[in-house]
Write a protein that holds these residues in place. Structure first.
Motif, PDB file in Angstrom:
ATOM      1  N   VAL A   1      40.414  -3.896  32.032  1.00 29.63           N
ATOM      2  CA  VAL A   1      40.838  -3.705  30.639  1.00 29.63           C
ATOM      3  C   VAL A   1      42.042  -2.766  30.585  1.00 29.63           C
ATOM      4  CG1 VAL A   1      38.565  -4.069  29.539  1.00 29.63           C
ATOM      5  CG2 VAL A   1      39.251  -1.771  30.180  1.00 29.63           C
ATOM      6  N   ARG A   2      42.826  -2.963  29.567  1.00 26.67           N
ATOM      7  CA  ARG A   2      43.899  -2.020  29.252  1.00 26.67           C
ATOM      8  C   ARG A   2      43.690  -1.567  27.822  1.00 26.67           C
ATOM      9  NH1 ARG A   2      48.505  -0.207  30.825  1.00 26.67           N
ATOM     10  NH2 ARG A   2      48.482  -1.510  32.689  1.00 26.67           N
ATOM     11  N   VAL A   3      43.770  -0.272  27.612  1.00 27.66           N
ATOM     12  CA  VAL A   3      43.650   0.276  26.266  1.00 27.66           C
ATOM     13  C   VAL A   3      45.067   0.484  25.742  1.00 27.66           C
ATOM     14  CG1 VAL A   3      42.807   2.218  24.898  1.00 27.66           C
ATOM     15  CG2 VAL A   3      41.488   1.419  26.882  1.00 27.66           C
ATOM     16  N   THR A   4      45.315  -0.063  24.547  1.00 27.37           N
ATOM     17  CA  THR A   4      46.656   0.053  24.001  1.00 27.37           C
ATOM     18  C   THR A   4      46.577   0.185  22.492  1.00 27.37           C
ATOM     19  OG1 THR A   4      48.838  -1.013  23.954  1.00 27.37           O
ATOM     20  CG2 THR A   4      46.957  -2.502  24.087  1.00 27.37           C
ATOM     21  N   GLY A   5      47.688  -0.033  21.799  1.00 26.13           N
ATOM     22  CA  GLY A   5      47.680   0.077  20.356  1.00 26.13           C
ATOM     23  C   GLY A   5      48.888  -0.636  19.789  1.00 26.13           C
TER      24      GLY A   5
END
Ligand code: SAM
Ligand code: SF4
Length: 327
Positions: A61-65
């Motif tokens: 997973v990659r956490v982004t915004g």
């Protein structure tokens, strides 16, 4: 999870559409309506979706915004993610402005080894122009703190824009001669009605020519496990790696193993297609895990084989801004 011939094992999670920056290619200058608080997926809701995704084969997973570090409780959320044993790789994309040495240390202690920083210029005045904020030194100090602490690899994302940073491509690429950073030049995509348009795009061929002109040949190196769509190269003598993300000039759809979860709780199988499937409403209405799995499977049926960005007109471009999808 399977989409056609592709094995989907990578979930990009946008935890917020809000940001403390106003990058010109990402958020429009005109008043922008952010998602209302109640319509943003709560951390426990996101974690449930991630766990179900893991049962179906998600390992990365990659956490982004938006900017993930503007959301309250983000360290709690990342800690919970790190406890999901099926996840083999967790990374974060950030503008770096809300981090410091202690927070990076805290992230590393949780098990985060990979951060991607966005940095489009090395000139503080130009940084203010592109982001709307006077934070160049803060961001640079954060990147250096991550480097000093041994975070590796540190990736730097640079959106290449004519008339803005085309005169800095050589200097930004030159960071790889000094630091073991992975510098990735991203072709600008027109997303929503920002005040940067396709006329400012610089295609990878031209970026490479500018780099070769200044630093000599680019030597292709084999792709690492975490290189994603960026094709890796090195400059002679440098410890770092250069990558080029080419959504416009050469799409990588056949290799795309991603699914996106937006901050409003929709599954988006392709960054560049507007179709999304709402998973948050059924979850809030009491759907069980099996029903949510089925929603994921159905969402992936919409994953296109090819986005054909280079053939599209402005009218066909994604309506959502990058900040509301999750870059
Ligand atoms: N706020 C974080 C950051 O800036 O790294 C994470 C979210 S941001 C939307 C993720 C990435 O998308 C950034 O590297 C940014 O440069 C890139 N991006 C945003 N809008 C873009 C566009 N229109 N074309 C290409 N890249 C874009
Ligand atoms: Fe914020 Fe990242 Fe978009 Fe810039 S690119 S406005 S830092 S979300």
């Amino acid at each position: 999870m399977i989409a056609g011939t592709r094995n989907i094992n990578y979930l990009r999670i946008s935890v917020t559409d809000r940001c403390n920056f106003r990058c010109r290619y990402c958020i429009p200058a005109a008043p922008f309506k952010f998602i209302e608080h109640d319509n943003i997926a709560r951390y426990e809701e996101i974690l449930r979706i991630v766990r179900i995704g893991c049962d179906m084969g998600i390992t990365k997973v990659r956490v982004t915004g938006g900017e993930p570090f503007v959301r309250k409780g983000i360290f709690f959320f990342i800690r919970q993610l790190c406890r999901i044993s099926q996840l083999k790789d967790i990374s974060i994309t950030t503008n770096g402005s809300r981090l410091n040495r202690n927070k990076i240390k805290e992230l590393m202690d949780m098990g985060i080894q990979r951060l991607n920083f966005s940095l489009d210029t090395l000139v503080p005045e130009k940084f203010i122009w592109i982001t709307g904020r006077d934070r160049f030194h803060k961001v640079w100090d954060t990147i250096m703190a991550a480097h000093d602490l041994g975070m590796s690899p540190i990736k730097i994302n640079t959106v290449a824009l004519k008339g803005f940073n085309d005169d800095e491509i050589q200097a930004i690429a030159g960071l790889t001669l000094k630091y073991p950073f992975h510098v990735r030049f991203i072709e600008h995509m027109q997303m929503g009605d920002t005040d940067v348009d396709a006329s400012q795009q610089i295609l990878t061929r031209d970026i490479k020519n500018l780099i070769i002109g200044a630093h000599g040949p680019l030597t292709a190196v084999p792709k690492g496990a975490n290189d994603g769509p960026a094709k890796p190269y090195v400059l002679a003598g440098g410890p770092g790696i250069l990558g080029f993300i080419t959504p416009v000039s050469s799409h990588f759809c056949s290799e795309c193993n991603r699914l996106r979860l937006t901050s409003r709780g929709t599954l988006r199988p392709c960054l560049l297609q507007n179709n999304e499937t709402d998973i948050l409403t059924p979850l809030r209405n009491g759907a069980d895990d099996e029903a949510l799995k089925q929603i994921m499977v159905t969402a992936l049926k919409d994953k296109p084989l090819c986005h054909n960005l280079e053939k599209r007109t402005a009218r066909d471009m994604p309506l959502n801004h990058m900040t509301s999808i999750g870059g």
